[in-house]
Design a protein around this motif. Structure first.
Motif, PDB file in Angstrom:
ATOM      1  N   ASP A  81      41.450  36.176 -23.938  1.00 38.03           N
ATOM      2  CA  ASP A  81      40.332  35.099 -23.416  1.00 38.03           C
ATOM      3  C   ASP A  81      40.433  33.263 -23.893  1.00 38.03           C
ATOM      4  O   ASP A  81      41.988  33.549 -25.309  1.00 38.03           O
ATOM      5  CB  ASP A  81      38.715  35.073 -23.535  1.00 38.03           C
ATOM      6  N   GLU A  82      40.810  31.989 -22.981  1.00 35.65           N
ATOM      7  CA  GLU A  82      42.175  31.126 -23.467  1.00 35.65           C
ATOM      8  C   GLU A  82      40.813  29.472 -23.148  1.00 35.65           C
ATOM      9  O   GLU A  82      39.874  30.100 -21.674  1.00 35.65           O
ATOM     10  CB  GLU A  82      42.894  31.186 -22.663  1.00 35.65           C
ATOM     11  N   ILE A  83      41.464  29.031 -24.057  1.00 41.05           N
ATOM     12  CA  ILE A  83      40.065  28.178 -23.550  1.00 41.05           C
ATOM     13  C   ILE A  83      41.419  27.129 -23.034  1.00 41.05           C
ATOM     14  O   ILE A  83      42.082  26.290 -23.759  1.00 41.05           O
ATOM     15  CB  ILE A  83      39.481  27.432 -25.375  1.00 41.05           C
ATOM     16  N   LEU A  84      41.097  26.549 -22.080  1.00 44.82           N
ATOM     17  CA  LEU A  84      41.305  25.482 -21.101  1.00 44.82           C
ATOM     18  C   LEU A  84      41.354  23.832 -21.854  1.00 44.82           C
ATOM     19  O   LEU A  84      40.542  23.422 -22.695  1.00 44.82           O
ATOM     20  CB  LEU A  84      41.729  26.054 -19.592  1.00 44.82           C
ATOM     21  N   GLU A  85      41.642  23.414 -20.469  1.00 49.13           N
ATOM     22  CA  GLU A  85      42.231  22.099 -21.723  1.00 49.13           C
ATOM     23  C   GLU A  85      40.474  21.171 -21.542  1.00 49.13           C
ATOM     24  O   GLU A  85      40.269  20.310 -22.230  1.00 49.13           O
ATOM     25  CB  GLU A  85      43.585  21.130 -21.398  1.00 49.13           C
ATOM     26  N   ASN A  86      40.091  20.853 -20.792  1.00 48.39           N
ATOM     27  CA  ASN A  86      38.747  20.520 -19.682  1.00 48.39           C
ATOM     28  C   ASN A  86      37.701  21.739 -21.061  1.00 48.39           C
ATOM     29  O   ASN A  86      36.867  21.214 -20.576  1.00 48.39           O
ATOM     30  CB  ASN A  86      38.940  20.682 -19.005  1.00 48.39           C
ATOM     31  N   GLY A  87      38.226  22.573 -21.492  1.00 51.72           N
ATOM     32  CA  GLY A  87      37.237  23.081 -22.432  1.00 51.72           C
ATOM     33  C   GLY A  87      36.590  24.360 -21.672  1.00 51.72           C
ATOM     34  O   GLY A  87      36.035  25.135 -22.432  1.00 51.72           O
ATOM     35  N   VAL A  88      37.181  24.453 -20.570  1.00 54.14           N
ATOM     36  CA  VAL A  88      36.645  25.933 -19.891  1.00 54.14           C
ATOM     37  C   VAL A  88      37.459  26.607 -20.552  1.00 54.14           C
ATOM     38  O   VAL A  88      37.895  26.769 -20.971  1.00 54.14           O
ATOM     39  CB  VAL A  88      37.389  25.576 -18.370  1.00 54.14           C
ATOM     40  N   ILE A  89      36.305  28.365 -20.508  1.00 49.03           N
ATOM     41  CA  ILE A  89      36.890  29.434 -20.950  1.00 49.03           C
ATOM     42  C   ILE A  89      37.568  30.590 -19.929  1.00 49.03           C
ATOM     43  O   ILE A  89      36.333  30.696 -18.896  1.00 49.03           O
ATOM     44  CB  ILE A  89      36.076  29.642 -22.078  1.00 49.03           C
ATOM     45  N   LYS A  90      38.961  30.649 -20.462  1.00 49.10           N
ATOM     46  CA  LYS A  90      39.453  31.182 -18.717  1.00 49.10           C
ATOM     47  C   LYS A  90      39.156  32.261 -19.269  1.00 49.10           C
ATOM     48  O   LYS A  90      40.198  33.412 -20.547  1.00 49.10           O
ATOM     49  CB  LYS A  90      40.430  31.209 -18.661  1.00 49.10           C
ATOM     50  N   ARG A  91      38.310  33.634 -18.923  1.00 51.63           N
ATOM     51  CA  ARG A  91      38.347  34.972 -19.174  1.00 51.63           C
ATOM     52  C   ARG A  91      39.543  35.698 -18.925  1.00 51.63           C
ATOM     53  O   ARG A  91      39.997  35.612 -17.505  1.00 51.63           O
ATOM     54  CB  ARG A  91      36.764  35.385 -18.388  1.00 51.63           C
ATOM     55  N   ALA A  92      39.482  37.067 -19.763  1.00 52.03           N
ATOM     56  CA  ALA A  92      40.577  37.693 -19.090  1.00 52.03           C
ATOM     57  C   ALA A  92      40.037  38.882 -18.622  1.00 52.03           C
ATOM     58  O   ALA A  92      39.153  39.595 -19.100  1.00 52.03           O
ATOM     59  CB  ALA A  92      41.873  37.821 -20.473  1.00 52.03           C
TER      60      ALA A  92
END
Length: 491
Positions: A81-92
């Motif tokens: 999972d990745e935390i984007l710059e806008n604070g959104v957690i992008k699930r893998a």
């Protein structure tokens, strides 16, 4: 008590327990010796307390251990999972393996100077919910000749019955003739177009057909001469514990009906055991029967032993060798009226590419009381004489085609023909259906009836002796053609 007395008492106790002490000390010495020896033995002998109630040491087993080096060599760490710059957690999401093969090739045949048919199984999800396409490419052996490419036409003949896999016929028709005596290859490029994984667009290329100089010459010869057979039977997949006697009756009846210029292609999906093989062999030796082992298709989860695939392979494998092809089952018996022959019937229908055949459903357990005590000596179609006469029911039909005008086919009829189809064949040809009798290894007569009409389980039956009346003729034909070799055939 004095010290002297205590000393004597202690010595007495020790002296009395000397035997027990020796046993304990010996056991301790043995245990430590065993542990010392095991230190130097191979690590493949393991103490595993699998059943302490019966034994302390389990039987050594072969266990495959996955080492760290094997993991590092073959596996890629999953995306996290990745935390984007806008604070959104992008699930893998991490896919592993493959749900189904893109295509499973069974066969490919040249159908004309510029056309081929490729038979196989395709992933049903890709076909139903994706945009899969197939491109056909002809690659000549002569490098001086140009390659040819065309988009294949996809035909799904199994009416949506497929499971993990669905039957697919790819028609490759090029705008001009391809191939000659130099030979060449037919390649098929199967493109997923994002089907299954929208991010991925993969292409699987396989050789569908390799054509040699001899192959092309054989095709050209068949293409330009009259068919070898007047009638060819394409059988569906045979499976289960089939009755040798029922198969015996079916073969003798239809070889007599279709005549010397006929041939029967039987497909073994597990149903040809030793008893059935003994029935087929005399007719194989006479050149009437070809047996094909198709058990390998059971690996792939399709509909009903992939019978739609099998009949399409049979259609294209023999389409140049037969005037008419018949498609029906081994518990069904084709019948034409006494004043006609099978040849006169098809000649009267020669303006049609396809005609269907009316069903006459027969009871698979009702027999005449007069056969009591002797029914075991009679053939199945001879003693099962009660016909289902319930009205208002849509019954299955079977069919025959002129194969050169058929692109793909089904089990009950073809929807991919060039030319007309007729269903108006009543009075000219029909088939008697003895449902379920082929798969039973026992006497079919389970209820003897002394009536011309009867109601059983809300179904009306009446006596029809049409097939019974010709049983003697069929038996004599078998005896004359292959001799008494099958006289002792069992149920």
């Amino acid at each position: 008590m004095t010290k002297e007395k205590e000393r004597k008492m202690f010595v007495g106790v020790v002296w009395n327990c000397a035997a027990e002490l020796k046993l304990v000390l010996t056991a301790i010495l043995f245990l430590f010796s065993l542990i010392t020896i095991l230190q130097f033995m191979s690590s493949r002998f393991n103490f595993i307390p699998s059943n302490l109630g019966t034994t302390c040491v389990s039987t050594p087993t072969n266990i495959d251990y996955v080492t760290d080096s094997a993991i590092n060599a073959t596996a890629t760490p999953p995306e996290k999972d990745e935390i984007l710059e806008n604070g959104v957690i992008k699930r893998a999401f991490n896919p592993f393996g493959s749900a189904a093969y893109t295509f499973i090739l069974m066969s490919a045949y040249r159908g004309g100077l510029n056309t081929f048919a490729v038979m196989g199984l395709a992933s049903k999800p890709l076909q139903m919910y994706g945009k899969q396409s197939y491109r056909c490419e002809w690659v000549p052996n002569d490098d001086l000749q140009e390659k040819a490419s065309v988009l294949g036409t996809q035909i799904l003949p199994d009416w949506g019955y497929g499971r993990v896999y669905t039957v697919l016929v790819v028609n490759c028709t090029f705008p001009t003739p391809v191939g000659d005596i130099q030979g060449g290859k037919l390649l098929v490029h199967a493109v997923t177009n994002g089907g299954g994984d929208a991010k991925s667009n993969t292409t699987d290329t396989f050789i569908a057909l390799t054509e040699t100089e001899k192959d092309f010459s054989n095709f050209f010869s068949k293409f330009n001469r009259p068919p070898k057979y007047d009638f060819l039977y394409c059988g569906s997949s045979l499976y289960g514990n089939l009755s040798p006697q029922r198969v015996r009756e079916w073969l003798a009846f239809h070889i007599r009906l279709f005549g010397d210029k006929s041939h029967f292609v039987i497909h073994d999906a597990g149903g040809i055991h030793d008893g059935v093989m003994a029935v087929l062999k005399p007719w194989m030796d006479k050149g009437y029967v070809t047996l094909q082992d198709i058990r390998e298709q059971e690996r792939f989860d399709g509909y009903y032993h992939n019978q739609f695939l099998i009949v399409n392979d049979c259609l294209h494998r023999y389409r140049l060798e037969a005037k008419w092809m018949f498609f029906f089952d081994v518990d069904e018996f084709i019948f034409v009226p006494k004043k006609s022959t099978i040849k006169s019937v098809v000649d009267s229908l020669s303006d049609y590419t396809q005609f269907t055949i009316e069903q006459m459903p027969m009871s698979n357990k009702l027999c005449l009381e007069q056969d009591r005590g002797k029914s075991y000596r009679k053939w199945g179609f001879e003693k099962l004489v009660y016909k289902d006469i319930k009205r208002g029911i849509r019954r299955d039909r079977k069919y025959a085609v002129q194969p050169r005008n058929v692109i793909a086919t089904g089990v009950h009829m073809s929807q991919n023909t060039v030319g007309k189809t007729t269903h108006k064949t009543e009075g000219r040809i029909k088939y008697f259906h003895y449902h379920g009798t082929i798969a039973e290894r026992r006497e079919p007569c389970r209820q003897l009836v002394n009536a011309t009409a009867i109601m059983v389980d809300r179904t009306p039956y009446e006596v029809d002796t049409t097939m019974r009346d010709i049983a003697g003729t069929v038996k004599r034909f078998e005896l004359k053609t292959i001799g008494p070799t099958l006289q002792r055939t069992r149920q």
